[in-house]
Design a protein around this motif. Structure first.
Motif, PDB file in Angstrom:
ATOM      1  N   HIS A 289       3.550   0.479   8.384  1.00  0.00           N
ATOM      2  CA  HIS A 289       2.117   0.649   8.647  1.00  0.00           C
ATOM      3  C   HIS A 289       1.344   0.569   7.331  1.00  0.00           C
ATOM      4  N   GLY A 290       0.222  -0.072   7.372  1.00  0.00           N
ATOM      5  CA  GLY A 290      -0.585  -0.258   6.174  1.00  0.00           C
ATOM      6  C   GLY A 290      -0.274  -1.555   5.440  1.00  0.00           C
ATOM      7  N   GLN A 291       0.786  -2.232   5.863  1.00  0.00           N
ATOM      8  CA  GLN A 291       1.187  -3.468   5.174  1.00  0.00           C
ATOM      9  C   GLN A 291       0.918  -4.701   6.038  1.00  0.00           C
TER      10      GLN A 291
ATOM     11  N   ARG B 219       9.035  10.439  12.059  1.00  0.00           N
ATOM     12  CA  ARG B 219       8.146  11.606  12.105  1.00  0.00           C
ATOM     13  C   ARG B 219       6.906  11.399  11.248  1.00  0.00           C
ATOM     14  N   MET B 220       7.000  10.477  10.261  1.00  0.00           N
ATOM     15  CA  MET B 220       5.833  10.190   9.417  1.00  0.00           C
ATOM     16  C   MET B 220       4.755   9.441  10.194  1.00  0.00           C
ATOM     17  N   LYS B 221       5.131   8.889  11.357  1.00  0.00           N
ATOM     18  CA  LYS B 221       4.200   8.128  12.208  1.00  0.00           C
ATOM     19  C   LYS B 221       3.575   6.961  11.445  1.00  0.00           C
ATOM     20  N   SER B 222       4.389   6.361  10.564  1.00  0.00           N
ATOM     21  CA  SER B 222       3.906   5.191   9.823  1.00  0.00           C
ATOM     22  C   SER B 222       4.888   4.037   9.920  1.00  0.00           C
ATOM     23  N   GLY B 223       5.664   4.055  11.006  1.00  0.00           N
ATOM     24  CA  GLY B 223       6.589   2.970  11.232  1.00  0.00           C
ATOM     25  C   GLY B 223       7.880   3.112  10.448  1.00  0.00           C
TER      26      GLY B 223
ATOM     27  N   ASP C  16       0.849  -1.191   0.000  1.00  0.00           N
ATOM     28  CA  ASP C  16       0.000   0.000   0.000  1.00  0.00           C
ATOM     29  C   ASP C  16       0.884   1.239   0.000  1.00  0.00           C
ATOM     30  N   LEU C  17       0.798   2.028  -1.058  1.00  0.00           N
ATOM     31  CA  LEU C  17       1.642   3.221  -1.196  1.00  0.00           C
ATOM     32  C   LEU C  17       0.896   4.514  -0.907  1.00  0.00           C
ATOM     33  N   ARG C  18      -0.367   4.395  -0.461  1.00  0.00           N
ATOM     34  CA  ARG C  18      -1.120   5.620  -0.186  1.00  0.00           C
ATOM     35  C   ARG C  18      -0.510   6.355   1.007  1.00  0.00           C
ATOM     36  N   PRO C  19      -0.515   7.702   0.960  1.00  0.00           N
ATOM     37  CA  PRO C  19       0.010   8.468   2.101  1.00  0.00           C
ATOM     38  C   PRO C  19      -0.738   8.089   3.369  1.00  0.00           C
ATOM     39  N   PRO C  20      -0.077   7.948   4.519  1.00  0.00           N
ATOM     40  CA  PRO C  20       1.364   8.187   4.730  1.00  0.00           C
ATOM     41  C   PRO C  20       2.181   6.896   4.713  1.00  0.00           C
ATOM     42  N   TYR C  21       1.705   5.870   4.020  1.00  0.00           N
ATOM     43  CA  TYR C  21       2.369   4.564   4.093  1.00  0.00           C
ATOM     44  C   TYR C  21       3.647   4.499   3.253  1.00  0.00           C
ATOM     45  N   ALA C  22       3.901   5.496   2.424  1.00  0.00           N
ATOM     46  CA  ALA C  22       5.127   5.523   1.623  1.00  0.00           C
ATOM     47  C   ALA C  22       5.580   6.967   1.464  1.00  0.00           C
ATOM     48  N   GLU C  23       6.853   7.149   1.260  1.00  0.00           N
ATOM     49  CA  GLU C  23       7.412   8.486   1.055  1.00  0.00           C
ATOM     50  C   GLU C  23       7.261   8.897  -0.419  1.00  0.00           C
ATOM     51  N   TYR C  24       7.399  10.193  -0.661  1.00  0.00           N
ATOM     52  CA  TYR C  24       7.375  10.666  -2.040  1.00  0.00           C
ATOM     53  C   TYR C  24       8.523  10.011  -2.808  1.00  0.00           C
TER      54      TYR C  24
END
Length: 504
Positions: free
Chosen positions: A490-492, A413-417, A377-385
């Motif tokens: 997160h999200g995976q 800081r992204m709070k997504s692991g 899952d690449l939707r924000p915030p699960y992946a960086e730009y």
């Protein structure tokens, strides 16, 4: 005369600035040689016109930081690829040892001048790095001796300058007798120099007293970060096609990479490699995703532990050029994490920019392709730009982990692991160097244009995988562009679930 020299060097189609020696000399010519000509006595008749023309473009020219960085890049190439300084000065990229093929053979050989070699040695000298300063200043002295009596207005240095700096370098390295002989040679050309005369007296006294330390072999400075320097450099020096324990491999691109039988060897493996690692093969992959039904991904398994796969023809030439064009105006010197901050570092030399998926339909389509191939899952915030990186002259990134090794890392800081996976897309080809070396796993992957390299940074239990320590080898010849997509954990949770075994 200066214009004719520049024109002869840079209008030849074979004289590509992919050649690091030509790139260095061009930077030096624009930063220091040209101003020396503009303000020389020979230019007095056209002084005002020259000065005005120079002022118009001065701000766009390379600066002192660029020139010193180019000199350090040549020293980096010298070290990592075990290149001879004398060979480099003559335009030859040859490793020490008889019978070894050159690592890079430029279409046109470009030599460095005595002043060029002096500048590289002076950069090392100013850093207190006498291992490198001695090698480059020795070459400068040799070349200045050959041309003594002739003078070029663009040169900033002379035989006397080179002898002076080389003598002090030998003194600091403990070789008093050689420092003395070089200082005496200096006084032959400039007998009125009191400072060097005092140095001669000092060296003579040290030798008479017997207090001079006997000079041992010069030791190369060891960076504190680079505990695995020997392994890193050995991997970078491996020719294309040689991976891990397999002492050979195919050269050049594969015929189609994959075939229905799933046993067609990829570009890096010999039959021996397949016998040692039976799980390494090529296949067409749809990953259960409708997006890939009509055009499956061409997957080559590169390694099992750590899990590393290479997807051939992942991006088209047009898409790669579009992404490079989008990133170009925004490129800035790359930074690294240092505690809770980010800063520039000598162990990472590159420029980078970040692209959102809204920047262009090509970026959005590329992100959809990454999601389809990885199943993540690449939707924000699960992946960086998407990070686009350019490695120019001697560009490199010493051994590092992509995942955070401390909870204080800015990645959190992204709070997504943490970063669970990396996708690195090669947007360009290079003539030599630039491999991605996995240090502990003992293999390296050369640059394969338009391919995407994928690996897991974390194990299934969430711990960092120590075997993913990797490095971007210095670019020996060419212009390396990559695009990185870092995916967080997160999200995976249901896309890459934990194992029943907590040790996995």
């Amino acid at each position: 005369r200066f214009y004719e020299k520049v024109q002869a060097l840079h209008q030849d189609p074979k004289a590509s600035v992919d050649n690091p020696l030509l790139a260095f000399s061009l930077i030096k010519r624009l930063h220091s040689d040209w101003p020396n000509v503009v303000y020389s006595d020979e230019a007095t008749e056209n002084t005002q016109a020259l000065h005005d023309g120079f002022k118009e473009v001065e701000q766009e020219l390379p600066g002192a930081e660029d020139l010193d960085g180019a000199a350090r890049a040549l020293m980096r190439l010298q070290d990592v690829y075990a290149l001879s300084v004398k060979g480099m000065a003559n335009g030859v990229f040859q490793r020490a040892g008889a019978g070894r093929p050159p690592l890079y053979s430029p279409g046109r050989r470009v030599s460095l001048s005595a002043d060029d070699c002096f500048h590289v040695g002076k950069v090392a000298y100013d850093m207190g790095d006498y291992y490198h300063s001695i090698a480059w200043l020795e070459e400068a002295v040799s070349l200045f001796r050959l041309s003594y009596g002739s003078w070029n207005p663009e040169d900033r240095s002379s035989l006397e300058d080179a002898l002076d700096h080389l003598a002090f370098s030998y003194f600091m390295a403990g070789n008093i007798s050689h420092a003395l002989s070089l200082s005496r040679e200096f006084l032959h050309y400039d007998p009125s120099n009191g400072r060097v005369a005092r140095n001669v007296a000092k060296y003579e006294k040290l030798l008479e007293m017997g207090t001079a330390v006997s000079a041992g072999p010069l030791q190369r400075p060891n960076g504190t970060r680079l505990q695995s320097r020997d392994a890193y450099e050995e991997l970078c020096q491996r020719p294309k096609g040689q991976v891990g324990l397999a002492g050979g491999g195919c050269h050049g691109p594969p015929p189609n990479c994959c075939c229905p039988s799933h046993v067609l060897l990829g570009p890096f493996f010999s039959q021996l490699a397949l016998e040692l690692h039976p799980h390494l093969s090529c296949s067409y992959e749809t990953n259960g995703n409708p997006y890939l039904l009509l055009q499956p991904a061409k997957k080559e398994m590169v390694w099992i532990q750590p899990y590393v796969a290479l997807y051939h023809d992942f991006i088209s030439d047009d898409e790669a050029e579009t992404i490079k064009g989008l990133a170009g105006p925004w490129l800035q010197r790359s930074v690294v994490a240092s505690g809770e901050k980010q800063q520039k570092a000598e162990y990472r030399i590159s420029k980078s920019a970040w692209l959102k998926d809204t920047a262009d339909p090509v970026v959005r389509a590329l992100e959809q392709r990454i999601a389809a191939v990885t199943g993540l899952d690449l939707r924000p915030p699960y992946a960086e730009y998407l990070q686009v990186v350019n490695y120019g002259l001697g560009g490199h990134y010493e051994p590092h982990f992509d995942h955070a090794t401390s909870r204080k890392s800015p990645l959190y800081r992204m709070k997504s692991g943490n970063r669970i996976a990396t996708v690195m897309i090669y947007l360009s080809a290079v003539e030599a160097g630039g491999s991605t070396a996995f240090i502990y796993a003992n293999f390296s992957v050369p640059v394969v244009k338009n391919a995407a390299l994928f690996w897991w940074n974390l194990r299934r239990n969430g711990d960092g995988d120590g075997d993913t320590l990797h490095a971007g080898c210095p670019v020996l010849a060419g212009d390396k562009w990559v695009a990185n997509k870092w995916i967080h954990e997160h999200g995976q949770e249901f896309r890459r679930p934990c194992s029943a075994n907590p040790q996995d």
